[in-house]
Motif scaffolding. Sequence first.
Motif, PDB file in Angstrom:
ATOM      1  N   MET A  32      43.085  44.737  34.125  1.00  0.00           N
ATOM      2  CA  MET A  32      43.577  46.111  33.929  1.00  0.00           C
ATOM      3  C   MET A  32      43.380  46.615  32.511  1.00  0.00           C
ATOM      4  O   MET A  32      42.888  47.721  32.281  1.00  0.00           O
ATOM      5  CB  MET A  32      45.074  46.123  34.228  1.00  0.00           C
ATOM      6  CG  MET A  32      45.466  47.100  35.273  1.00  0.00           C
ATOM      7  SD  MET A  32      47.226  47.072  35.517  1.00  0.00           S
ATOM      8  CE  MET A  32      47.667  48.639  34.787  1.00  0.00           C
ATOM      9  N   GLU A  33      43.795  45.797  31.579  1.00  0.00           N
ATOM     10  CA  GLU A  33      43.839  46.290  30.195  1.00  0.00           C
ATOM     11  C   GLU A  33      42.606  45.921  29.378  1.00  0.00           C
ATOM     12  O   GLU A  33      42.082  46.765  28.667  1.00  0.00           O
ATOM     13  CB  GLU A  33      45.119  45.783  29.504  1.00  0.00           C
ATOM     14  CG  GLU A  33      46.402  46.267  30.184  1.00  0.00           C
ATOM     15  CD  GLU A  33      46.538  47.795  30.248  1.00  0.00           C
ATOM     16  OE1 GLU A  33      45.746  48.523  29.623  1.00  0.00           O
ATOM     17  OE2 GLU A  33      47.430  48.270  30.956  1.00  0.00           O
ATOM     18  N   ASN A  34      42.111  44.688  29.480  1.00  0.00           N
ATOM     19  CA  ASN A  34      40.955  44.315  28.654  1.00  0.00           C
ATOM     20  C   ASN A  34      39.665  44.849  29.257  1.00  0.00           C
ATOM     21  O   ASN A  34      38.906  45.553  28.606  1.00  0.00           O
ATOM     22  CB  ASN A  34      40.851  42.798  28.477  1.00  0.00           C
ATOM     23  CG  ASN A  34      42.105  42.218  27.849  1.00  0.00           C
ATOM     24  OD1 ASN A  34      43.074  42.930  27.606  1.00  0.00           O
ATOM     25  ND2 ASN A  34      42.118  40.932  27.597  1.00  0.00           N
ATOM     26  N   LYS A  35      39.416  44.538  30.537  1.00  0.00           N
ATOM     27  CA  LYS A  35      38.141  44.937  31.137  1.00  0.00           C
ATOM     28  C   LYS A  35      38.128  46.411  31.539  1.00  0.00           C
ATOM     29  O   LYS A  35      37.129  47.085  31.390  1.00  0.00           O
ATOM     30  CB  LYS A  35      37.841  44.070  32.359  1.00  0.00           C
ATOM     31  CG  LYS A  35      37.613  42.604  32.025  1.00  0.00           C
ATOM     32  CD  LYS A  35      37.262  41.869  33.284  1.00  0.00           C
ATOM     33  CE  LYS A  35      36.883  40.431  33.018  1.00  0.00           C
ATOM     34  NZ  LYS A  35      36.710  39.718  34.296  1.00  0.00           N
ATOM     35  N   SER A  36      39.224  46.899  32.094  1.00  0.00           N
ATOM     36  CA  SER A  36      39.216  48.258  32.633  1.00  0.00           C
ATOM     37  C   SER A  36      39.815  49.293  31.683  1.00  0.00           C
ATOM     38  O   SER A  36      39.672  50.498  31.912  1.00  0.00           O
ATOM     39  CB  SER A  36      39.959  48.296  33.973  1.00  0.00           C
ATOM     40  OG  SER A  36      39.409  47.348  34.856  1.00  0.00           O
ATOM     41  N   GLN A  37      40.502  48.824  30.648  1.00  0.00           N
ATOM     42  CA  GLN A  37      41.028  49.745  29.617  1.00  0.00           C
ATOM     43  C   GLN A  37      41.904  50.855  30.198  1.00  0.00           C
ATOM     44  O   GLN A  37      41.838  52.001  29.750  1.00  0.00           O
ATOM     45  CB  GLN A  37      39.846  50.373  28.845  1.00  0.00           C
ATOM     46  CG  GLN A  37      38.964  49.355  28.141  1.00  0.00           C
ATOM     47  CD  GLN A  37      39.498  49.011  26.768  1.00  0.00           C
ATOM     48  OE1 GLN A  37      39.738  49.886  25.949  1.00  0.00           O
ATOM     49  NE2 GLN A  37      39.729  47.737  26.526  1.00  0.00           N
ATOM     50  N   HIS A  38      42.689  50.508  31.210  1.00  0.00           N
ATOM     51  CA  HIS A  38      43.495  51.509  31.913  1.00  0.00           C
ATOM     52  C   HIS A  38      44.390  52.309  30.947  1.00  0.00           C
ATOM     53  O   HIS A  38      44.324  53.539  30.897  1.00  0.00           O
ATOM     54  CB  HIS A  38      44.333  50.792  32.985  1.00  0.00           C
ATOM     55  CG  HIS A  38      45.153  51.680  33.859  1.00  0.00           C
ATOM     56  ND1 HIS A  38      45.023  51.680  35.222  1.00  0.00           N
ATOM     57  CD2 HIS A  38      46.111  52.602  33.593  1.00  0.00           C
ATOM     58  CE1 HIS A  38      45.873  52.549  35.743  1.00  0.00           C
ATOM     59  NE2 HIS A  38      46.542  53.128  34.764  1.00  0.00           N
ATOM     60  N   THR A  39      45.197  51.592  30.176  1.00  0.00           N
ATOM     61  CA  THR A  39      46.141  52.286  29.294  1.00  0.00           C
ATOM     62  C   THR A  39      45.406  53.004  28.158  1.00  0.00           C
ATOM     63  O   THR A  39      45.732  54.145  27.813  1.00  0.00           O
ATOM     64  CB  THR A  39      47.159  51.286  28.723  1.00  0.00           C
ATOM     65  OG1 THR A  39      47.779  50.622  29.833  1.00  0.00           O
ATOM     66  CG2 THR A  39      48.229  51.967  27.900  1.00  0.00           C
ATOM     67  N   HIS A  40      44.396  52.350  27.613  1.00  0.00           N
ATOM     68  CA  HIS A  40      43.622  52.937  26.522  1.00  0.00           C
ATOM     69  C   HIS A  40      43.005  54.271  26.975  1.00  0.00           C
ATOM     70  O   HIS A  40      43.098  55.291  26.288  1.00  0.00           O
ATOM     71  CB  HIS A  40      42.544  51.937  26.103  1.00  0.00           C
ATOM     72  CG  HIS A  40      41.665  52.442  25.013  1.00  0.00           C
ATOM     73  ND1 HIS A  40      42.064  52.473  23.696  1.00  0.00           N
ATOM     74  CD2 HIS A  40      40.413  52.958  25.043  1.00  0.00           C
ATOM     75  CE1 HIS A  40      41.098  52.983  22.968  1.00  0.00           C
ATOM     76  NE2 HIS A  40      40.082  53.294  23.757  1.00  0.00           N
ATOM     77  N   LEU A  57      46.011  36.911  42.321  1.00  0.00           N
ATOM     78  CA  LEU A  57      45.724  36.570  40.925  1.00  0.00           C
ATOM     79  C   LEU A  57      47.028  36.284  40.184  1.00  0.00           C
ATOM     80  O   LEU A  57      48.099  36.751  40.587  1.00  0.00           O
ATOM     81  CB  LEU A  57      45.012  37.737  40.227  1.00  0.00           C
ATOM     82  CG  LEU A  57      43.610  38.104  40.723  1.00  0.00           C
ATOM     83  CD1 LEU A  57      43.163  39.410  40.072  1.00  0.00           C
ATOM     84  CD2 LEU A  57      42.619  36.980  40.422  1.00  0.00           C
ATOM     85  N   ALA A  58      46.901  35.546  39.094  1.00  0.00           N
ATOM     86  CA  ALA A  58      48.084  35.330  38.250  1.00  0.00           C
ATOM     87  C   ALA A  58      48.281  36.562  37.367  1.00  0.00           C
ATOM     88  O   ALA A  58      47.353  37.351  37.160  1.00  0.00           O
ATOM     89  CB  ALA A  58      47.870  34.091  37.385  1.00  0.00           C
ATOM     90  N   GLN A  59      49.503  36.711  36.859  1.00  0.00           N
ATOM     91  CA  GLN A  59      49.864  37.864  36.029  1.00  0.00           C
ATOM     92  C   GLN A  59      48.876  38.088  34.870  1.00  0.00           C
ATOM     93  O   GLN A  59      48.440  39.205  34.609  1.00  0.00           O
ATOM     94  CB  GLN A  59      51.274  37.606  35.469  1.00  0.00           C
ATOM     95  CG  GLN A  59      51.827  38.648  34.546  1.00  0.00           C
ATOM     96  CD  GLN A  59      52.486  39.792  35.288  1.00  0.00           C
ATOM     97  OE1 GLN A  59      52.606  39.774  36.511  1.00  0.00           O
ATOM     98  NE2 GLN A  59      52.908  40.791  34.549  1.00  0.00           N
ATOM     99  N   ASP A  60      48.505  36.982  34.187  1.00  0.00           N
ATOM    100  CA  ASP A  60      47.610  37.139  33.032  1.00  0.00           C
ATOM    101  C   ASP A  60      46.205  37.556  33.460  1.00  0.00           C
ATOM    102  O   ASP A  60      45.523  38.293  32.733  1.00  0.00           O
ATOM    103  CB  ASP A  60      47.587  35.871  32.162  1.00  0.00           C
ATOM    104  CG  ASP A  60      47.105  34.646  32.907  1.00  0.00           C
ATOM    105  OD1 ASP A  60      47.285  34.581  34.146  1.00  0.00           O
ATOM    106  OD2 ASP A  60      46.548  33.741  32.271  1.00  0.00           O
TER     107      ASP A  60
END
Length: 182
Positions: free
Chosen positions: A108-116, A99-102
């Motif tokens: 990771m962040e929008n769909k999976s909310q890892h950091t959140h 996959l590309a970086q974006d």
Amino acid sequence: MTTTIFDFIGDQSGEWKVTLTATLKGDPISSVSHLTKVSSNLIQTEKGIWTLKGIVSNLRYTEKKDKDKLVSIQENLGRPNATLAAFIPIRKSEAWWNLAQDERRKIMENKSQHTHTGMKYLPAIARKLFHSRDIGEPFNFLTWFKYAPGDADAFEELLYTLRKTEEWTYVDREIDIRLKKK
Ligand code: HEM
């Protein structure tokens, strides 16, 4: 100079006592009774029963707002009451790396909310991420957590939440090693 390269050595004696080893996905590793984390270098020397090497690297996906928040609330690893630890080596699939970086960030962040999700568990869970993929190691990441016994349930809840996410569908090898201070 601050050390950025570490070896995690699995052996029959050492700093941390292994309380549980679970192969969640992919091939297992030889079982060991102890783990020691030592600062190291890039020279490949097998110490103990196995040695896994990781590098403290730059952030890939974290944007400034989250970075500032993480820095302000996360605990460092040295707290004396954090007598429990988890060492979780992880590998992600070729599909992830293609996959590309974006696209990776979106998962990771929008769909999976890892950091959140993770931030809700700070500062109770102290964390450190080591990268291993670019140095030809069997895992891509070595993740390291320390917490007090009173926060053990919260840690399980965090893992349960993360492992249900779309991000985790790209994890193709994961070993969960739990430890306690001797
Ligand atoms: C990456 C936060 C818990 C596994 C990251 C990143 C952040 C983060 C901000 C992105 C770093 C970057 O920008 O490159 C947190 C917080 C947690 C937590 C606040 C709360 C304690 C966990 C747990 C695991 C985990 C419990 C798994 C056992 C990973 C992995 C990466 C990562 C493997 C690298 C992903 C990649 O680059 O593809 N974490 N995390 N994290 N985290 Fe977590």
